[in-house]
Write a protein that holds these residues in place. Sequence first.
Motif, PDB file in Angstrom:
ATOM      1  N   ASP A  21      -7.867  15.737 -42.863  1.00  0.00           N
ATOM      2  CA  ASP A  21      -6.859  15.330 -43.839  1.00  0.00           C
ATOM      3  C   ASP A  21      -6.412  13.894 -43.581  1.00  0.00           C
ATOM      4  N   PHE A  22      -6.178  13.571 -42.301  1.00  0.00           N
ATOM      5  CA  PHE A  22      -5.750  12.227 -41.949  1.00  0.00           C
ATOM      6  C   PHE A  22      -6.770  11.197 -42.417  1.00  0.00           C
ATOM      7  N   TYR A  23      -8.034  11.426 -42.088  1.00  0.00           N
ATOM      8  CA  TYR A  23      -9.059  10.452 -42.443  1.00  0.00           C
ATOM      9  C   TYR A  23      -9.292  10.381 -43.956  1.00  0.00           C
ATOM     10  N   ALA A  24      -9.114  11.485 -44.657  1.00  0.00           N
ATOM     11  CA  ALA A  24      -9.235  11.463 -46.120  1.00  0.00           C
ATOM     12  C   ALA A  24      -8.121  10.591 -46.715  1.00  0.00           C
ATOM     13  N   LYS A  25      -6.898  10.744 -46.213  1.00  0.00           N
ATOM     14  CA  LYS A  25      -5.776   9.920 -46.690  1.00  0.00           C
ATOM     15  C   LYS A  25      -5.983   8.461 -46.304  1.00  0.00           C
ATOM     16  N   PHE A  26      -6.475   8.243 -45.086  1.00  0.00           N
ATOM     17  CA  PHE A  26      -6.725   6.880 -44.620  1.00  0.00           C
ATOM     18  C   PHE A  26      -7.774   6.205 -45.500  1.00  0.00           C
ATOM     19  N   ARG A  27      -8.816   6.942 -45.871  1.00  0.00           N
ATOM     20  CA  ARG A  27      -9.853   6.378 -46.740  1.00  0.00           C
ATOM     21  C   ARG A  27      -9.259   5.983 -48.088  1.00  0.00           C
ATOM     22  N   GLU A  28      -8.402   6.822 -48.637  1.00  0.00           N
ATOM     23  CA  GLU A  28      -7.746   6.500 -49.913  1.00  0.00           C
ATOM     24  C   GLU A  28      -6.935   5.216 -49.786  1.00  0.00           C
ATOM     25  N   ARG A  29      -6.189   5.096 -48.687  1.00  0.00           N
ATOM     26  CA  ARG A  29      -5.380   3.888 -48.472  1.00  0.00           C
ATOM     27  C   ARG A  29      -6.266   2.660 -48.327  1.00  0.00           C
ATOM     28  N   LEU A  30      -7.352   2.798 -47.583  1.00  0.00           N
ATOM     29  CA  LEU A  30      -8.284   1.675 -47.435  1.00  0.00           C
ATOM     30  C   LEU A  30      -8.804   1.228 -48.793  1.00  0.00           C
ATOM     31  N   ASP A  31      -9.211   2.196 -49.601  1.00  0.00           N
ATOM     32  CA  ASP A  31      -9.728   1.866 -50.935  1.00  0.00           C
ATOM     33  C   ASP A  31      -8.676   1.181 -51.801  1.00  0.00           C
ATOM     34  N   ASP A  32      -7.399   1.512 -51.572  1.00  0.00           N
ATOM     35  CA  ASP A  32      -6.317   0.899 -52.343  1.00  0.00           C
ATOM     36  C   ASP A  32      -6.041  -0.544 -51.933  1.00  0.00           C
ATOM     37  N   VAL A  33      -6.204  -0.862 -50.642  1.00  0.00           N
ATOM     38  CA  VAL A  33      -5.783  -2.181 -50.155  1.00  0.00           C
ATOM     39  C   VAL A  33      -6.931  -3.108 -49.767  1.00  0.00           C
ATOM     40  N   GLN A  34      -8.135  -2.592 -49.671  1.00  0.00           N
ATOM     41  CA  GLN A  34      -9.245  -3.407 -49.181  1.00  0.00           C
ATOM     42  C   GLN A  34     -10.448  -3.262 -50.105  1.00  0.00           C
ATOM     43  N   LYS A  35     -11.054  -4.363 -50.438  1.00  0.00           N
ATOM     44  CA  LYS A  35     -12.303  -4.335 -51.200  1.00  0.00           C
ATOM     45  C   LYS A  35     -13.436  -4.599 -50.229  1.00  0.00           C
ATOM     46  N   PHE A  36     -14.468  -3.780 -50.315  1.00  0.00           N
ATOM     47  CA  PHE A  36     -15.629  -3.924 -49.440  1.00  0.00           C
ATOM     48  C   PHE A  36     -16.835  -4.322 -50.274  1.00  0.00           C
ATOM     49  N   PRO A  37     -17.776  -5.011 -49.681  1.00  0.00           N
ATOM     50  CA  PRO A  37     -17.860  -5.464 -48.296  1.00  0.00           C
ATOM     51  C   PRO A  37     -16.909  -6.632 -48.048  1.00  0.00           C
ATOM     52  N   ALA A  38     -16.431  -6.713 -46.794  1.00  0.00           N
ATOM     53  CA  ALA A  38     -15.469  -7.755 -46.418  1.00  0.00           C
ATOM     54  C   ALA A  38     -15.282  -7.758 -44.910  1.00  0.00           C
ATOM     55  N   ASP A  39     -14.667  -8.838 -44.418  1.00  0.00           N
ATOM     56  CA  ASP A  39     -14.260  -8.862 -43.020  1.00  0.00           C
ATOM     57  C   ASP A  39     -13.104  -7.882 -42.857  1.00  0.00           C
ATOM     58  N   TYR A  40     -13.125  -7.127 -41.771  1.00  0.00           N
ATOM     59  CA  TYR A  40     -12.067  -6.166 -41.489  1.00  0.00           C
ATOM     60  C   TYR A  40     -11.577  -6.427 -40.077  1.00  0.00           C
ATOM     61  N   LEU A  41     -10.275  -6.311 -39.873  1.00  0.00           N
ATOM     62  CA  LEU A  41      -9.689  -6.559 -38.566  1.00  0.00           C
ATOM     63  C   LEU A  41      -9.215  -5.249 -37.949  1.00  0.00           C
ATOM     64  N   PHE A  42      -9.869  -4.834 -36.880  1.00  0.00           N
ATOM     65  CA  PHE A  42      -9.473  -3.675 -36.099  1.00  0.00           C
ATOM     66  C   PHE A  42      -8.531  -4.162 -35.004  1.00  0.00           C
ATOM     67  N   THR A  91     -17.492   3.145 -42.983  1.00  0.00           N
ATOM     68  CA  THR A  91     -17.854   2.452 -41.745  1.00  0.00           C
ATOM     69  C   THR A  91     -16.604   2.176 -40.915  1.00  0.00           C
ATOM     70  N   VAL A  92     -15.527   1.756 -41.567  1.00  0.00           N
ATOM     71  CA  VAL A  92     -14.258   1.536 -40.865  1.00  0.00           C
ATOM     72  C   VAL A  92     -13.820   2.830 -40.186  1.00  0.00           C
ATOM     73  N   ILE A  93     -13.838   3.906 -40.911  1.00  0.00           N
ATOM     74  CA  ILE A  93     -13.407   5.193 -40.386  1.00  0.00           C
ATOM     75  C   ILE A  93     -14.283   5.631 -39.221  1.00  0.00           C
ATOM     76  N   ASN A  94     -15.577   5.416 -39.318  1.00  0.00           N
ATOM     77  CA  ASN A  94     -16.477   5.791 -38.230  1.00  0.00           C
ATOM     78  C   ASN A  94     -16.149   5.027 -36.947  1.00  0.00           C
ATOM     79  N   TYR A  95     -15.834   3.735 -37.062  1.00  0.00           N
ATOM     80  CA  TYR A  95     -15.435   2.975 -35.875  1.00  0.00           C
ATOM     81  C   TYR A  95     -14.142   3.533 -35.286  1.00  0.00           C
ATOM     82  N   TYR A  96     -13.158   3.828 -36.131  1.00  0.00           N
ATOM     83  CA  TYR A  96     -11.908   4.395 -35.623  1.00  0.00           C
ATOM     84  C   TYR A  96     -12.143   5.740 -34.927  1.00  0.00           C
ATOM     85  N   LYS A  97     -13.001   6.562 -35.475  1.00  0.00           N
ATOM     86  CA  LYS A  97     -13.293   7.860 -34.855  1.00  0.00           C
ATOM     87  C   LYS A  97     -13.923   7.678 -33.480  1.00  0.00           C
ATOM     88  N   GLU A  98     -14.798   6.707 -33.351  1.00  0.00           N
ATOM     89  CA  GLU A  98     -15.436   6.462 -32.055  1.00  0.00           C
ATOM     90  C   GLU A  98     -14.439   5.912 -31.036  1.00  0.00           C
TER      91      GLU A  98
END
Length: 108
Positions: A21-42, A91-98
């Motif tokens: 559930d967390f990652y599904a919500k996080f993905r929705e938020r990412l899609d709302d605030v970030q356009k991909f492909p792009a530089d992302y800051l972890f 891809t962002v989510i996969n890095y966070y999971k790792e």
Amino acid sequence: MNEERDYSFEEIPDSSHNEQDFYAKFRERLDDVQKFPADYLFKFIYPTSEVTMNEIKGLYTGTNAEFDYKASANRKYTSISIKLYIIDADTVINYYKEVAKIEGVIML
């Protein structure tokens, strides 16, 4: 071009169902605030340790990731910022999971 973004943070839950559930919500938020492909800051914080730093960096081996470090005033903790060109939100989510698998790391 400075865009104001509203970031909200939640703790990652322990149970796998809530984690989904967390990652599904996080993905929705990412899609709302970030356009991909792009530089992302972890951004992560960890108890200062070369071993932990190398574990985090190892997840980005073979990429063009740019790393920036900053130690806390007492050097007990280190923050690491990782800038990486990312293709999509998954891809962002996969890095966070790792990174979540590394003990002691706080994800921002």
